[in-house]
Design an enzyme around this catalytic site. Structure first.
Site, PDB file in Angstrom:
ATOM      1  N   HIS A  51       0.844  -1.185   0.000  1.00 49.77           N
ATOM      2  CA  HIS A  51       0.000   0.000   0.000  1.00 49.77           C
ATOM      3  C   HIS A  51       0.886   1.245   0.000  1.00 49.77           C
ATOM      4  O   HIS A  51       2.094   1.164   0.243  1.00 49.77           O
ATOM      5  CB  HIS A  51      -0.941   0.011   1.220  1.00 49.77           C
ATOM      6  CG  HIS A  51      -0.259   0.097   2.539  1.00 49.77           C
ATOM      7  ND1 HIS A  51      -0.171  -0.961   3.426  1.00 49.77           N
ATOM      8  CD2 HIS A  51       0.381   1.123   3.145  1.00 49.77           C
ATOM      9  CE1 HIS A  51       0.484  -0.589   4.490  1.00 49.77           C
ATOM     10  NE2 HIS A  51       0.843   0.669   4.358  1.00 49.77           N
TER      11      HIS A  51
HETATM   12  P1  TYD Z   1      -2.531  -3.784   7.416  1.00 51.31           P
HETATM   13  O1  TYD Z   1      -2.615  -2.360   7.002  1.00 51.31           O
HETATM   14  O2  TYD Z   1      -3.129  -4.819   6.522  1.00 51.31           O
HETATM   15  O3  TYD Z   1      -1.039  -4.159   7.717  1.00 51.31           O
HETATM   16  P2  TYD Z   1       0.203  -4.184   6.675  1.00 51.31           P
HETATM   17  O4  TYD Z   1      -0.070  -3.102   5.682  1.00 51.31           O
HETATM   18  O5  TYD Z   1       1.400  -3.938   7.518  1.00 51.31           O
HETATM   19  O6  TYD Z   1       0.266  -5.536   6.046  1.00 51.31           O
HETATM   20  O7  TYD Z   1      -3.187  -3.869   8.857  1.00 51.31           O
HETATM   21  C1  TYD Z   1      -3.643  -5.093   9.399  1.00 51.31           C
HETATM   22  C2  TYD Z   1      -4.925  -4.841  10.158  1.00 51.31           C
HETATM   23  O8  TYD Z   1      -4.703  -3.998  11.297  1.00 51.31           O
HETATM   24  C3  TYD Z   1      -5.985  -4.164   9.315  1.00 51.31           C
HETATM   25  O9  TYD Z   1      -7.227  -4.759   9.633  1.00 51.31           O
HETATM   26  C4  TYD Z   1      -5.971  -2.728   9.791  1.00 51.31           C
HETATM   27  C5  TYD Z   1      -5.530  -2.855  11.235  1.00 51.31           C
HETATM   28  N1  TYD Z   1      -4.747  -1.700  11.728  1.00 51.31           N
HETATM   29  C6  TYD Z   1      -5.290  -0.892  12.730  1.00 51.31           C
HETATM   30  O10 TYD Z   1      -6.421  -1.101  13.190  1.00 51.31           O
HETATM   31  N2  TYD Z   1      -4.543   0.140  13.203  1.00 51.31           N
HETATM   32  C7  TYD Z   1      -3.301   0.395  12.734  1.00 51.31           C
HETATM   33  O11 TYD Z   1      -2.649   1.361  13.201  1.00 51.31           O
HETATM   34  C8  TYD Z   1      -2.765  -0.437  11.685  1.00 51.31           C
HETATM   35  C9  TYD Z   1      -1.395  -0.157  11.113  1.00 51.31           C
HETATM   36  C10 TYD Z   1      -3.520  -1.466  11.226  1.00 51.31           C
END
Ligand code: TYD
Length: 134
Positions: A51
């Site tokens: 992302h």
């Molecule tokens: P995600 O953005 O998919 O992680 P990455 O990009 O590192 O692979 O986040 C995983 C899950 O956690 C998603 O459901 C969103 C949630 N999340 C939060 O609730 N708060 C946060 O600060 C972050 C970074 C993620």
């Protein structure tokens, strides 16, 4: 490397007892810190991220262990090895990121300029290229 990302050496306040790193908002970290999260226990072969953020700024530190991060501004791609608790990766602006090659002990600390906001994410690479105008 894109001028949207840079590595900073974070000062270690070491003495004969060991090491200590302090990260202060608007000082070592070039923004007010609104959120802290950390990624750990990443399973073998897992890649995360995929992302970009529209406005969020982050500083990323591998406190223990290591991982690699691919940074892509739509024109250039660069891989960074995060393998030190005194190395901070500053990401500002529109940069696509992918994180992989986590060692089992990796604890990846992220300091962020805003609270979690799904609307700030661009999770589709083609959408990302459109937003950066490529
Ligand atoms: P995600 O953005 O998919 O992680 P990455 O990009 O590192 O692979 O986040 C995983 C899950 O956690 C998603 O459901 C969103 C949630 N999340 C939060 O609730 N708060 C946060 O600060 C972050 C970074 C993620």
């Amino acid at each position: 490397m894109s001028d949207l990302v840079r590595l900073i050496d974070v000062p270690s306040l070491g003495d004969d007892r060991g090491s200590l790193v302090a990260l202060e908002g608007s000082e070592t970290v070039p923004f007010d810190i609104k959120r802290v999260y950390y990624i750990f226990g990443t399973k073998a072969g897992v890649s995360r991220g995929f992302h970009a953020h529209r406005a969020l700024k982050q500083v990323v530190v591998s406190v223990t262990g290591s991982c690699r991060m691919l940074l892509d501004d739509g024109k250039k791609k660069e891989e960074v090895l995060l393998d030190s608790p005194t190395k901070g990766l500053v990401i500002e602006g529109l940069v696509w990121r992918e994180i992989y090659d986590f060692t089992p002990d990796c604890v990846l600390l992220v300091l962020a300029s805003q609270k979690y906001d799904e609307a700030d994410y661009i999770r589709n690479y083609d959408d990302f290229l459109k937003v950066v105008g490529v």
